[in-house]
Design an enzyme around this catalytic site. Structure first.
Site: not given
Ligand code: BUP
Length: 472
Positions: A18, A116, A353, A368, A372-373, A393
């Site tokens: 977030h 948010d 990342q 997962h 964002n990923s 997801q």
């Molecule tokens: Br782990 C990790 N480095 O080591 P998501 C994550 N990230 O930069 P989330 C890093 O955190 P939900 C690490 O690049 C992304 O911007 C990654 O967001 C960054 O999943 C963020 O991908 C993670 O949306 O949970 O936070 O696990 O699915 O609830 O948003």
């Protein structure tokens, strides 16, 4: 900062999924000369969040002001969750009445307030005290937003009945304007859970309030989710939907650099990647708030060893990083750990990342499916294997699959429910890494993504137009 600058305040909730898009969106406005106020709910849950907030604020000392938003602690008897991130959402929601005095004490009046996604109802409840347009930033896919918006339509079908969320959802959900229906099995499990939980209450309440906002910023773009964006904007999903601004894919920024001038984990990770052949490394990360279950970790290690590729595995053993105290060797044992080290690199630290995904050695990403990923990956054009662990997801995995940029093995189910064997993991990683058609599609989507967030692209057009509107 020009005196007449537009002033935008941001309020994030909890978790990097977030906070990252919130800060990236804030930096888009900063790049367009706006002044930004960041309202920071305190105490902050994870170390990764505290660190990135400090780096963000010190990167823009003249354009960003930060204000602490001291939360009223919750009576633990009034909440039925022990997830620290959900507790934080609930605490922020219940403290929101304390916001109006904070906002009215700002020295420059606000042009817009962006909060948010988990704060929709609370913000709507104080909208008449804010005196500026209010928006949310939605940190998931447009497909997921369609689902959230459509919950109000489902609930409205029989308002007197006050149904439980699980009874609203049939085997499949047909959302007007969206070709591929959402199967019940893809709906966030917490939403369908018997009894009552804060996520269900949030979805049910907030879905009804979406139309009261002035707009929604979403980290998506036309070529990726054109149909869902159009269905939302044309009022097909729900009547009266405010504008949905596809300003994605949001770009990573300099302040995200975790090493920040020191020789931290990123410098040796990049050195290790530099020594690997192009497209030869699998990057594995199941997100910032999903701890991998002990029962799965061994099979994950076996799968990675067997797949034959080099790998970079970011593993989380605890949900909140401050609590990480155990080593992976304690879980795997020294023999298996030795084999892991022969082929790959395992880290428990928070990594950059985007830098990893952008490295030419990385040829595939096991994720997962956090939105964002996925969007970060799409920006870099790397093949994806999605392994949904919970929440939105699976809905996001459908977007990946529909666009032909990655695979999703539905039989694996939710990662939190069953253990997938090492052999199967190895087989699917090989399938993803060697799939040429994915590579072509991922390459095309990368081009479209770069156009959308580049000079003169859709993000810039939208932001400039809004800034002009707010100046009037
Ligand atoms: Br782990 C990790 N480095 O080591 P998501 C994550 N990230 O930069 P989330 C890093 O955190 P939900 C690490 O690049 C992304 O911007 C990654 O967001 C960054 O999943 C963020 O991908 C993670 O949306 O949970 O936070 O696990 O699915 O609830 O948003």
């Amino acid at each position: 900062v020009p005196e007449a600058a537009v002033h935008v305040a941001f309020l994030s909730s909890a978790g990097m999924g977030h906070l990252n898009p919130c800060l990236r969106l804030a930096s888009v406005f900063l790049r367009h000369g706006c002044k930004v106020t960041l309202i920071i709910p305190k105490p902050i849950v994870s170390l990764a969040e505290s660190n990135i907030i400090s780096r963000f604020c010190s990167s823009f000392p003249h354009q960003v002001s930060q204000i602490d938003f001291n939360l009223t602690p919750l009576d633990p008897n009034t909440v039925n969750t022990n997830d620290p991130f959900f507790l934080q959402y609930e605490t922020i929601r219940r403290s929101v009445h304390l916001l109006s005095p904070i906002l009215s004490s700002l020295s420059t009046s606000l042009s817009a307030f962006i909060v948010d996604v988990f704060l929709i109802s609370p913000i709507v409840s104080i909208v008449d005290k804010i005196f500026c347009p209010s928006y949310i930033y939605f940190s998931s896919s447009a497909r997921m937003l369609s689902f959230l918006a459509y919950v109000s339509v489902l609930a409205d079908a029989d308002p007197a009945a006050q149904p439980h969320p699980s009874t609203l959802v049939g085997d499949v959900i047909h959302i007007p304007g969206i070709t591929l229906p959402i199967p019940r099995s893809s709906v966030p499990p917490l939403f369908l859970l018997e009894g009552s939980n804060s996520f269900q209450r949030m979805m049910m309440e907030d879905s009804l309030k979406l139309t009261k906002l002035d707009g929604v910023f979403i980290n998506s773009f036309e070529e990726l989710e054109g149909e869902a964006l159009a269905a939302l904007n044309e009022g097909k999903v729900v009547r009266g939907m405010p504008p949905v601004y596809g300003i994605g894919p949001l770009m990573a920024c300099e302040f995200e650099n975790v090493d920040q001038g020191q020789k931290g984990c990123m410098s040796w990770i990049l050195e290790w990647l530099n020594e690997r052949a192009e497209g030869s490394v699998v990057y594995v990360s199941l997100g910032s708030r999903t701890e991998t279950r002990r029962e799965q970790i061994k099979d994950m290690a076996l799968g990675l060893i067997e797949c034959g590729y080099s790998f970079l595995w970011v593993v989380k053993l605890k949900r909140v990083d401050r609590e990480e105290d155990e080593g992976l060797e304690d879980v795997l044992g020294s023999e298996l750990m030795g084999k892991v080290r022969e082929r790959g690199v395992v880290v428990k630290e928070f990594v950059d990342q985007m830098k990893i995904l952008g490295h030419p050695a990385v040829g595939g990403f096991v994720t997962h499916g956090g939105w964002n990923s996925i969007t970060e990956n799409i920006r870099e054009g790397v093949n994806i294997l999605t392994w949904p662990q919970g929440g939105d997801q699976k809905i996001n995995a459908e977007v990946v699959r529909m666009n032909g940029v990655g695979i999703w093995i539905e039989e694996w189910g939710w990662g939190t429910q069953k253990v997938v064997e090492g052999k199967e993991i190895a087989k699917r990683i090989k399938e993803m890494m060697s799939n040429e058609s994915l590579r072509v599609k991922a390459g095309e989507m990368k081009e479209a993504a770069r156009k959308a967030c580049g000079v003169g692209g859709s993000c810039e057009v939208i932001i400039k137009r809004l800034i002009e509107e707010w100046k009037r």
